[in-house]
Design a protein around this motif. Sequence first.
Motif, PDB file in Angstrom:
ATOM      1  N   PRO A  92      58.582  51.125  57.686  1.00 26.57           N
ATOM      2  CA  PRO A  92      59.115  51.168  56.319  1.00 26.57           C
ATOM      3  C   PRO A  92      59.949  52.418  56.076  1.00 26.57           C
ATOM      4  CG  PRO A  92      56.762  51.678  56.336  1.00 26.57           C
ATOM      5  CD  PRO A  92      57.118  51.279  57.724  1.00 26.57           C
ATOM      6  N   GLU A  93      61.027  52.244  55.354  1.00 25.51           N
ATOM      7  CA  GLU A  93      61.922  53.329  55.002  1.00 25.51           C
ATOM      8  C   GLU A  93      62.635  52.957  53.713  1.00 25.51           C
ATOM      9  OE1 GLU A  93      65.590  53.492  57.417  1.00 25.51           O
ATOM     10  OE2 GLU A  93      64.612  51.932  58.630  1.00 25.51           O
ATOM     11  N   PRO A  94      63.176  53.935  52.992  1.00 21.88           N
ATOM     12  CA  PRO A  94      63.926  53.606  51.776  1.00 21.88           C
ATOM     13  C   PRO A  94      65.141  52.736  52.095  1.00 21.88           C
ATOM     14  CG  PRO A  94      63.362  55.933  51.835  1.00 21.88           C
ATOM     15  CD  PRO A  94      63.026  55.386  53.186  1.00 21.88           C
ATOM     16  N   VAL A  95      65.280  51.651  51.350  1.00 18.93           N
ATOM     17  CA  VAL A  95      66.369  50.703  51.586  1.00 18.93           C
ATOM     18  C   VAL A  95      67.117  50.478  50.269  1.00 18.93           C
ATOM     19  CG1 VAL A  95      66.990  48.371  52.320  1.00 18.93           C
ATOM     20  CG2 VAL A  95      65.048  49.541  53.388  1.00 18.93           C
ATOM     21  N   GLU A  96      68.434  50.685  50.310  1.00 21.18           N
ATOM     22  CA  GLU A  96      69.273  50.368  49.162  1.00 21.18           C
ATOM     23  C   GLU A  96      69.591  48.875  49.211  1.00 21.18           C
ATOM     24  OE1 GLU A  96      72.691  52.818  48.946  1.00 21.18           O
ATOM     25  OE2 GLU A  96      71.555  54.694  48.912  1.00 21.18           O
ATOM     26  N   LEU A  97      69.162  48.161  48.190  1.00 20.54           N
ATOM     27  CA  LEU A  97      69.260  46.707  48.229  1.00 20.54           C
ATOM     28  C   LEU A  97      70.686  46.196  48.058  1.00 20.54           C
ATOM     29  CD1 LEU A  97      66.098  45.500  46.255  1.00 20.54           C
ATOM     30  CD2 LEU A  97      66.574  45.270  48.691  1.00 20.54           C
ATOM     31  N   ARG A  98      71.462  46.807  47.172  1.00 19.71           N
ATOM     32  CA  ARG A  98      72.786  46.249  46.886  1.00 19.71           C
ATOM     33  C   ARG A  98      73.690  46.235  48.122  1.00 19.71           C
ATOM     34  NH1 ARG A  98      75.375  44.890  42.233  1.00 19.71           N
ATOM     35  NH2 ARG A  98      77.639  44.680  42.416  1.00 19.71           N
ATOM     36  N   PRO A  99      73.837  47.337  48.866  1.00 18.59           N
ATOM     37  CA  PRO A  99      74.676  47.273  50.084  1.00 18.59           C
ATOM     38  C   PRO A  99      74.159  46.264  51.107  1.00 18.59           C
ATOM     39  CG  PRO A  99      74.263  49.552  49.454  1.00 18.59           C
ATOM     40  CD  PRO A  99      73.379  48.714  48.609  1.00 18.59           C
TER      41      PRO A  99
END
Length: 410
Positions: free
Chosen positions: A256-263
Amino acid sequence: MIRRSTFRYISICVVALLVGLAIVQGVWVVRLYRDTVEDFHSRVQSAIYKSVYSSFINYDPMKPSEVISINVNLDNFDLHFQDNLMELDALQTYNLEVIDASSERVIMHKRQQEQLDRPVTMVADIDDGMFALRVSIEVPYRKIWQTMWGLILSSAVIIILLSLTFVYLIRTLFRQKELEQMRRDLTHNITHELKTPISVAYTANDALRNFSADNNPTRRERYLEIVALQLTRLSSMVERILAVSVEEEGRGSHNPEPVELRPLLEQILRSCQAVGKQLTTSLNCPHAALITADVFHLRNILQTIVDNSIKYSLSQVAISVTVEQNDNSTTISVGDNGIGIAERHIGHIFDKFYRVPTGDKHDVRGYGLGLYYARTIVERHGGRITAQSRKGEGTTITITLPNNVEQDEQ
């Protein structure tokens, strides 16, 4: 694989067996009840005759078989009758009457209670048909049922347990039949999916070797691209099957890692290919939408859902992706205007190997693993995945994941 007719015969036999067992148990309970009531009658009758000979009739001491006199005394009879009833475990409320045997006129009586509850009446001769004793005594129906309650309850429990066992076995047989059919479909689909790229790559390679394509750089490059594309497709198929197997056993990597959903969603929608169809997409996602997830698996399951929307749509494909966030969770919804899913299949589309039946239509291939893989990954992230659909109106797949990172304000 068991045939459908065999399942039908098994079901009929099971139902007939359960009905027969219930009937046998019911008849047995009724007979036991009747026998118990008749036994009570016999004990009361025995107490009556025993008390009559003890209290009413005087015998010659020298000749015990000869009657000297008849002395009708209900108080004396009552004492003997109570003792005999207690001895025979049949003591209940009763009334006594001495009647004229010919006219049934009551000559004397002794009552414990004016009205008895569901009594049985018995008559005993006293004096060679001139007088008779009439005894009305309550039958302990409630007590009889109470003594039989354990037997009745145990019989009911046995029938219920057998019914549940038979139902479970039948459901297991049907489930095994469905699994066998799904495995056969999986084998057929995998064979078809693998055979196509192998055939295309083999044909391109054969052209390079036997038709002088190697002398033409442009043609050679084209055939090599075809081979590379088909090998990539094969590799993707194998990796997808292996990924499902690894995730099912709990051995898959989870980073798990921070994921920017829009891109991520924009990239997936741009990469969509709808051969022979007109595709329109829309994305409603906050720019600051951020979650903690394994980006590799998240991309795969979102790509699978979007691909399914394209495959199961008609010529005009409209896909809408909506992201909503609150303090605790993030919801990603992928909706389409496809052919939809019948209500009876909605609860199974996330099962392993399950594919919605399409009758004789086989233009959409698959393994029945994509949504199963999606459910496995989402649940590993602590979330849940659901589906809403109506036949002919489209389908919406909703993924809900917990928020594990702070939102950056932009």
